[in-house]
Design a protein around this motif. Structure first.
Motif, PDB file in Angstrom:
ATOM      1  N   UNK A 169      -6.729  -2.656 -13.511  1.00 19.34           N
ATOM      2  CA  UNK A 169      -6.775  -2.075 -14.857  1.00 19.34           C
ATOM      3  C   UNK A 169      -6.432  -0.590 -14.882  1.00 19.34           C
ATOM      4  N   UNK A 170      -6.303   0.033 -13.712  1.00 21.36           N
ATOM      5  CA  UNK A 170      -5.912   1.437 -13.657  1.00 21.36           C
ATOM      6  C   UNK A 170      -4.464   1.621 -13.199  1.00 21.36           C
ATOM      7  N   UNK A 171      -3.753   0.532 -13.025  1.00 19.34           N
ATOM      8  CA  UNK A 171      -2.338   0.609 -12.656  1.00 19.34           C
ATOM      9  C   UNK A 171      -1.493   0.872 -13.898  1.00 19.34           C
ATOM     10  N   UNK A 172      -0.389   1.567 -13.722  1.00 18.37           N
ATOM     11  CA  UNK A 172       0.499   1.814 -14.849  1.00 18.37           C
ATOM     12  C   UNK A 172       1.091   0.506 -15.357  1.00 18.37           C
ATOM     13  N   UNK A 173       1.265   0.457 -16.647  1.00 16.33           N
ATOM     14  CA  UNK A 173       1.919  -0.702 -17.265  1.00 16.33           C
ATOM     15  C   UNK A 173       3.212  -0.271 -17.945  1.00 16.33           C
ATOM     16  N   UNK A 174       3.657   0.931 -17.645  1.00 16.35           N
ATOM     17  CA  UNK A 174       4.833   1.474 -18.319  1.00 16.35           C
ATOM     18  C   UNK A 174       6.008   1.606 -17.370  1.00 16.35           C
ATOM     19  N   UNK A 175       7.173   1.337 -17.872  1.00 15.93           N
ATOM     20  CA  UNK A 175       8.388   1.639 -17.129  1.00 15.93           C
ATOM     21  C   UNK A 175       8.795   0.636 -16.086  1.00 15.93           C
ATOM     22  N   UNK A 176       8.055  -0.452 -15.937  1.00 17.66           N
ATOM     23  CA  UNK A 176       8.476  -1.457 -14.962  1.00 17.66           C
ATOM     24  C   UNK A 176       7.978  -2.819 -15.422  1.00 17.66           C
ATOM     25  N   UNK A 177       7.992  -3.789 -14.518  1.00 15.03           N
ATOM     26  CA  UNK A 177       7.623  -5.164 -14.873  1.00 15.03           C
ATOM     27  C   UNK A 177       6.351  -5.594 -14.146  1.00 15.03           C
ATOM     28  N   UNK A 178       5.407  -4.677 -14.040  1.00  8.50           N
ATOM     29  CA  UNK A 178       4.150  -5.018 -13.408  1.00  8.50           C
ATOM     30  C   UNK A 178       4.215  -5.075 -11.898  1.00  8.50           C
ATOM     31  N   UNK A 179       5.250  -4.481 -11.297  1.00 15.01           N
ATOM     32  CA  UNK A 179       5.367  -4.537  -9.838  1.00 15.01           C
ATOM     33  C   UNK A 179       5.262  -3.161  -9.209  1.00 15.01           C
ATOM     34  N   UNK A 180       4.667  -2.200  -9.918  1.00  9.70           N
ATOM     35  CA  UNK A 180       4.499  -0.850  -9.407  1.00  9.70           C
ATOM     36  C   UNK A 180       3.159  -0.789  -8.676  1.00  9.70           C
ATOM     37  N   UNK A 181       3.200  -0.649  -7.381  1.00  6.21           N
ATOM     38  CA  UNK A 181       1.973  -0.633  -6.581  1.00  6.21           C
ATOM     39  C   UNK A 181       1.387   0.761  -6.430  1.00  6.21           C
ATOM     40  N   UNK A 182       2.055   1.762  -6.970  1.00  5.07           N
ATOM     41  CA  UNK A 182       1.709   3.151  -6.673  1.00  5.07           C
ATOM     42  C   UNK A 182       1.112   3.894  -7.868  1.00  5.07           C
ATOM     43  N   UNK A 183       1.771   3.863  -9.017  1.00  6.18           N
ATOM     44  CA  UNK A 183       1.431   4.758 -10.119  1.00  6.18           C
ATOM     45  C   UNK A 183       0.266   4.234 -10.951  1.00  6.18           C
ATOM     46  N   UNK A 184      -0.422   5.192 -11.598  1.00  2.00           N
ATOM     47  CA  UNK A 184      -1.644   4.888 -12.334  1.00  2.00           C
ATOM     48  C   UNK A 184      -1.462   5.179 -13.830  1.00  2.00           C
ATOM     49  N   UNK A 185      -2.438   4.722 -14.627  1.00  2.00           N
ATOM     50  CA  UNK A 185      -2.322   4.861 -16.076  1.00  2.00           C
ATOM     51  C   UNK A 185      -3.097   6.066 -16.604  1.00  2.00           C
TER      52      UNK A 185
END
Length: 263
Positions: free
Chosen positions: A227-243
């Protein structure tokens, strides 16, 4: 008829009126990880009372075009200067410690997974347990090997500096095979805190204040809750960036400590 004391009382009333405190000029510096703080700003999640907030940094390959020269960060290359002209027009050419009252370095290629996870996997009694001397050597190499940490160390000679390393990888993105290979999912909060405390002690020697990853965002030993992973700019496969919720926790803590520090 008003008494002779009335004007004096009125004058006293005017002089006793409190003036607003001067704004605290605070800068968030980093690579693409500054986006989580920008999301927090856009989502109105930040406590910016008395704070004038600014950003300085660059994403991806452009971040490599920022260099420490004579105690300041300088942008080399037209592309990164163009980006900075949009992010921070006042300081598009360079960032100097004197330009702000305090700084948060976030991300900046200092990744906790590279240092913390191996230590969490090496527990007393195991065949690969690392001695304290080896751990201290690893920590020194991890910090000194990051040129933006070295930049933070220079800035901290003149202004308060907080450092929030890039957090644990986001849960649900890595394969379970990869998690099994790299993460001690049984690691406890107390075990993590021992490592964080050692990082904090090392940073304090450089006059830098660690902002560790909030425990409420950690799951399965050494991953970031989905729930703290970014949901912007990709298709849910970003393992690094946060929201933004994550960015708010980090910046609000830094500002709280900044305000509470002795003047």
């Amino acid at each position: 008829m008003p008494s002779a004391k009335s004007p004096a009382r009125k004058k006293a009333g005017k002089s006793s009126k409190a003036s607003p405190p001067p704004a605290l000029k605070f800068c968030v510096f980093g690579d693409s990880h500054i986006a989580c703080v920008k999301h927090a700003l856009d989502e109105d999640l930040l406590d910016l009372t008395g704070v004038e907030l600014a950003f300085w940094g660059a994403p991806g390959p452009q971040f490599r075009d920022l260099h420490l020269e004579e105690g300041r960060l300088v942008a080399r290359g037209e592309a990164v200067r163009d980006s900075l002209a949009k992010i921070n027009p006042i300081h598009s050419e360079a960032l100097e410690p004197q330009g702000y009252d305090g700084f948060l370095f976030i991300g900046c290629r200092l990744r906790v997974s590279e240092f913390v996870l191996p230590l969490l996997a090496s527990q007393p009694g195991s065949s690969d347990y690392l001695s304290a001397a080896v751990r201290d050597l690893m920590l020194a190499r991890w910090l000194d090997g990051c040129r933006w940490y070295r930049a933070a160390r220079e800035f901290a000679k003149q202004r308060p500096v907080f450092f929030s390393p890039a957090g644990f990888l986001n849960d649900g993105i890595l394969s379970e095979d990869e998690v099994a290979r790299s993460v001690n999912t049984e690691a406890t909060r107390a075990q993590r805190q021992l490592v964080w405390d050692r990082i904090d002690q090392a940073m304090q020697l450089d006059n830098i204040r660690l902002i560790q990853q909030p425990e409420d965002t950690v799951t399965r030993g050494g991953l970031t809750r989905a729930e703290f992973a970014t949901q912007l700019g990709d298709h849910g496969d970003d393992s690094v960036h946060k929201n933004g919720a994550y960015g708010a926790m980090i910046l609000n803590q830094a500002l709280h400590e900044m305000r509470a520090a002795p003047k």
